[in-house]
Design a protein around this motif. Structure first.
Motif, PDB file in Angstrom:
ATOM      1  N   ASP A 146       0.828  -1.200   0.000  1.00 16.04           N
ATOM      2  CA  ASP A 146       0.000   0.000   0.000  1.00 16.04           C
ATOM      3  C   ASP A 146       0.870   1.260   0.000  1.00 16.04           C
ATOM      4  N   ALA A 147       1.907   1.277   0.839  1.00 19.31           N
ATOM      5  CA  ALA A 147       2.787   2.453   0.905  1.00 19.31           C
ATOM      6  C   ALA A 147       3.500   2.675  -0.427  1.00 19.31           C
ATOM      7  N   ARG A 148       3.979   1.603  -1.037  1.00 19.60           N
ATOM      8  CA  ARG A 148       4.698   1.749  -2.308  1.00 19.60           C
ATOM      9  C   ARG A 148       3.772   2.159  -3.442  1.00 19.60           C
ATOM     10  N   SER A 149       2.492   1.817  -3.329  1.00 20.23           N
ATOM     11  CA  SER A 149       1.552   2.275  -4.353  1.00 20.23           C
ATOM     12  C   SER A 149       1.431   3.791  -4.333  1.00 20.23           C
ATOM     13  N   LYS A 150       1.552   4.398  -3.166  1.00 18.79           N
ATOM     14  CA  LYS A 150       1.512   5.857  -3.069  1.00 18.79           C
ATOM     15  C   LYS A 150       2.707   6.482  -3.776  1.00 18.79           C
ATOM     16  N   LEU A 151       3.843   5.803  -3.729  1.00 20.83           N
ATOM     17  CA  LEU A 151       5.030   6.295  -4.440  1.00 20.83           C
ATOM     18  C   LEU A 151       4.813   6.243  -5.938  1.00 20.83           C
ATOM     19  N   SER A 152       4.177   5.183  -6.439  1.00 25.88           N
ATOM     20  CA  SER A 152       3.834   5.127  -7.856  1.00 25.88           C
ATOM     21  C   SER A 152       2.910   6.282  -8.230  1.00 25.88           C
ATOM     22  N   SER A 153       1.962   6.593  -7.349  1.00 25.72           N
ATOM     23  CA  SER A 153       1.043   7.698  -7.609  1.00 25.72           C
ATOM     24  C   SER A 153       1.778   9.033  -7.643  1.00 25.72           C
ATOM     25  N   PRO A 276      -2.823  -0.022  -6.074  1.00 27.94           N
ATOM     26  CA  PRO A 276      -3.155   0.598  -4.790  1.00 27.94           C
ATOM     27  C   PRO A 276      -4.240  -0.137  -4.010  1.00 27.94           C
ATOM     28  N   TYR A 277      -4.780  -1.207  -4.604  1.00 29.29           N
ATOM     29  CA  TYR A 277      -5.876  -1.914  -3.955  1.00 29.29           C
ATOM     30  C   TYR A 277      -5.418  -3.226  -3.319  1.00 29.29           C
ATOM     31  N   LEU A 278      -4.210  -3.185  -2.739  1.00 31.04           N
ATOM     32  CA  LEU A 278      -3.652  -4.375  -2.094  1.00 31.04           C
ATOM     33  C   LEU A 278      -3.294  -4.087  -0.637  1.00 31.04           C
ATOM     34  N   PRO A 279      -4.273  -3.655   0.172  1.00 28.13           N
ATOM     35  CA  PRO A 279      -3.974  -3.408   1.586  1.00 28.13           C
ATOM     36  C   PRO A 279      -3.558  -4.693   2.281  1.00 28.13           C
ATOM     37  N   HIS A 280      -2.547  -4.577   3.129  1.00 28.76           N
ATOM     38  CA  HIS A 280      -2.076  -5.686   3.970  1.00 28.76           C
ATOM     39  C   HIS A 280      -1.472  -6.842   3.193  1.00 28.76           C
ATOM     40  N   VAL A 281      -1.131  -6.629   1.939  1.00 27.05           N
ATOM     41  CA  VAL A 281      -0.474  -7.681   1.164  1.00 27.05           C
ATOM     42  C   VAL A 281       1.022  -7.618   1.396  1.00 27.05           C
ATOM     43  N   PHE A 282       1.609  -8.728   1.767  1.00 24.41           N
ATOM     44  CA  PHE A 282       3.066  -8.878   1.867  1.00 24.41           C
ATOM     45  C   PHE A 282       3.485 -10.001   0.929  1.00 24.41           C
ATOM     46  N   ASP A 283       3.105 -11.233   1.251  1.00 27.75           N
ATOM     47  CA  ASP A 283       3.321 -12.327   0.298  1.00 27.75           C
ATOM     48  C   ASP A 283       2.508 -12.040  -0.966  1.00 27.75           C
ATOM     49  N   GLY A 284       3.125 -12.236  -2.104  1.00 23.32           N
ATOM     50  CA  GLY A 284       2.435 -12.004  -3.363  1.00 23.32           C
ATOM     51  C   GLY A 284       2.764 -10.676  -4.004  1.00 23.32           C
ATOM     52  N   GLU A 285       3.269  -9.736  -3.221  1.00 18.74           N
ATOM     53  CA  GLU A 285       3.616  -8.415  -3.756  1.00 18.74           C
ATOM     54  C   GLU A 285       4.628  -8.508  -4.895  1.00 18.74           C
ATOM     55  N   GLU A 286       5.713  -9.238  -4.638  1.00 21.67           N
ATOM     56  CA  GLU A 286       6.835  -9.215  -5.571  1.00 21.67           C
ATOM     57  C   GLU A 286       6.601 -10.083  -6.810  1.00 21.67           C
ATOM     58  N   VAL A 287       6.100 -11.304  -6.612  1.00 24.80           N
ATOM     59  CA  VAL A 287       5.879 -12.174  -7.760  1.00 24.80           C
ATOM     60  C   VAL A 287       4.843 -11.574  -8.699  1.00 24.80           C
ATOM     61  N   SER A 288       3.788 -11.005  -8.134  1.00 23.36           N
ATOM     62  CA  SER A 288       2.740 -10.443  -8.994  1.00 23.36           C
ATOM     63  C   SER A 288       3.265  -9.256  -9.790  1.00 23.36           C
ATOM     64  N   ARG A 289       4.101  -8.424  -9.196  1.00 26.69           N
ATOM     65  CA  ARG A 289       4.618  -7.298  -9.962  1.00 26.69           C
ATOM     66  C   ARG A 289       5.642  -7.766 -10.994  1.00 26.69           C
ATOM     67  N   GLY A 290       6.409  -8.790 -10.659  1.00 27.24           N
ATOM     68  CA  GLY A 290       7.322  -9.356 -11.640  1.00 27.24           C
ATOM     69  C   GLY A 290       6.586  -9.885 -12.862  1.00 27.24           C
ATOM     70  N   ILE A 291       5.460 -10.557 -12.624  1.00 27.23           N
ATOM     71  CA  ILE A 291       4.633 -11.053 -13.723  1.00 27.23           C
ATOM     72  C   ILE A 291       4.086  -9.889 -14.541  1.00 27.23           C
ATOM     73  N   ARG A 292       3.652  -8.848 -13.851  1.00 23.11           N
ATOM     74  CA  ARG A 292       3.107  -7.688 -14.568  1.00 23.11           C
ATOM     75  C   ARG A 292       4.186  -7.022 -15.418  1.00 23.11           C
ATOM     76  N   PHE A 293       5.384  -6.831 -14.860  1.00 24.90           N
ATOM     77  CA  PHE A 293       6.486  -6.285 -15.653  1.00 24.90           C
ATOM     78  C   PHE A 293       6.690  -7.123 -16.923  1.00 24.90           C
ATOM     79  N   PHE A 294       6.733  -8.435 -16.756  1.00 27.51           N
ATOM     80  CA  PHE A 294       6.984  -9.341 -17.880  1.00 27.51           C
ATOM     81  C   PHE A 294       5.931  -9.191 -18.968  1.00 27.51           C
ATOM     82  N   THR A 295       4.653  -9.132 -18.564  1.00 30.89           N
ATOM     83  CA  THR A 295       3.598  -9.045 -19.572  1.00 30.89           C
ATOM     84  C   THR A 295       3.574  -7.688 -20.273  1.00 30.89           C
TER      85      THR A 295
END
Length: 420
Positions: A146-153, A276-295
């Motif tokens: 959630d905090a890092r999503s604010k940095l993207s914004s 920004p809609y991933l409150p309280h997510v820790f596990d899953g943060e990195e793999v999901s963004r890696g997949i998104r970068f790839f696509t």
């Protein structure tokens, strides 16, 4: 003569699989054309960085450093390390989401900037135009994602408002760098990272890994961490690192990405912003963004040098920094910090706040639907994947999972059955 680059597969077959030990890796994956030149995806023959890097600090591309800090007493030292060790500190623009508890007497809740000025740099005003800190009441924190999503914004806002930015205008060809608030850097890390990015010959390269411990700062290590493994919990997450030695260029990985270090062109941050809609997510943060970068057509590389290090003992040994996980009972409608209001006069969260209540699926369920781990709602999954925070169109989810070497359905079901 420098030794050949190698990568480590593991120490024993029981834990690491059939292949073990060190094996040779190729220097490049680029294609040699008929004219004898190499061509890589999105290769720029003469980038602005390559042409101006050593000519003048005024023409050197800016680096926008993004830091999410949670009650971190080491944040002021990180500012000192970044500004004092950059070759061109005035080309370094630092944005911090600082989550701390108001009216607290703990050192952990003191202002990162104030302590930097008091303890490290009495002339800190020279960098006052190079830093922006957005304060959030730590009691309403919703985790690192959630905090890092604010940095993207923040990056998006400064890109869209070049004449009236919150900190500094952002160009897609600038560099964006994400790291943590308890870090150290090698001298000249800023230009060295730009040069390293150039060695990929790929404008869509993302340099990322789990960084080395702070004890390895500026030791010219020939061994660098390599992300290449995943594990399954309630979702899919990175699992540790292997290693590479004597790399001459950054090594392409299997699309795994680490939040502790990410360095890429800012078009990567604009094209693949944090959800920004991933409150309280820790596990899953990195793999999901890696997949998104790839696509979206980005390629993740392990750095070929240790330029950024992490104070694991100093940070993880402080119990205060782990308290964000206790906020999960709060109302999920409270995206914003403090009393639910963003800092007055700053509109970088307006759009996210406006549609927050309209987004039905948030958090871990949203991550799993994106990655295909949860197939219970295919229509909802398709909607998430097609959203601004979903998947790109350059490569498919199936291609991403194949490239990673993961069968999310079979593996996750087998892991769940072992838990019973």
């Amino acid at each position: 003569m420098k030794e050949a680059p190698t990568t480590y597969l593991g120490v024993d077959e029981k834990r690491w699989g059939k292949n073990t030990g060190w094996i040779k890796v190729d220097d490049t994956i680029c294609v040699t054309t008929n004219d004898g030149n190499e061509r890589c995806p999105h290769y720029n023959t003469q980038s602005d960085a390559e042409s101006s890097l050593h000519s003048s600090p005024h023409s050197t591309p800016p680096i926008h450093l993004l830091i999410a800090s949670y009650r971190d007493r080491l944040c002021p030292r990180t500012l000192h390390n970044a500004f004092s060790k950059a070759k061109y500190p005035n080309r370094l623009f630092i944005r911090i989401i600082e989550q701390r508890q108001p009216n607290s007497d703990l050192l952990d809740d003191q202002s990162c900037w104030d302590r930097y000025c008091e303890e490290y740099n009495k002339s800190c005003s020279q960098y006052s135009q190079n830093i922006y800190i957005h304060n959030v009441d730590s009691r309403s924190s919703k985790g690192p994602t959630d905090a890092r999503s604010k940095l993207s914004s923040l990056i998006l806002y400064d890109y869209l408002h070049p004449t009236s930015p919150i900190l500094s205008p952002v160009s897609p060809t600038d560099y964006c760098m994400q790291t943590d608030s308890h870090m150290d850097f090698s001298p000249g890390f800023d230009t060295s990272l730009v040069e390293m990015h150039g060695r990929t010959k790929n404008d869509y390269a993302v340099l990322s890994t789990y960084v080395s411990p702070i004890e390895n700062t500026d030791r010219n290590e020939v061994e660098v961490p390599l992300l290449c493994m995943v594990a399954f919990t309630a979702t899919m997450r990175n699992w540790g690192t292997k290693a590479c030695r004597n790399l001459r260029t950054p090594k392409l990985t299997n699309a795994l990405w680490g939040a502790g270090l990410s360095f890429h062109r800012c078009h990567g941050e604009l094209n693949v912003p944090y959800d920004p809609y991933l409150p309280h997510v820790f596990d899953g943060e990195e793999v999901s963004r890696g997949i998104r970068f790839f696509t979206f057509g980005y390629d993740t590389y392990a750095p070929d040098l240790v330029l950024v290090t992490h104070d694991y003992n100093g940070h993880q040994g402080n119990p205060v920094v782990h308290t964000w996980g206790g906020n999960k009972g709060e109302n999920n409608n409270m995206l914003r910090g403090g009393e639910g209001k963003e800092e007055e006069g700053k509109g970088f969260l307006d759009e996210v706040n406006r549609v927050w209540d309209m987004v039905d699926i948030k958090g871990l369920q949203r991550v799993n639907l994106l990655m295909g781990i949860n197939n219970s709602s295919p229509t909802v999954a398709s909607k998430i994947r097609a959203s601004r925070y979903g998947l790109g169109t350059k490569r498919t989810l199936t291609q991403a999972l194949d490239f990673m070497g993961v069968d999310v359905v079979a593996t996750h079901l087998s892991v769940k059955s072992e838990w019973k």
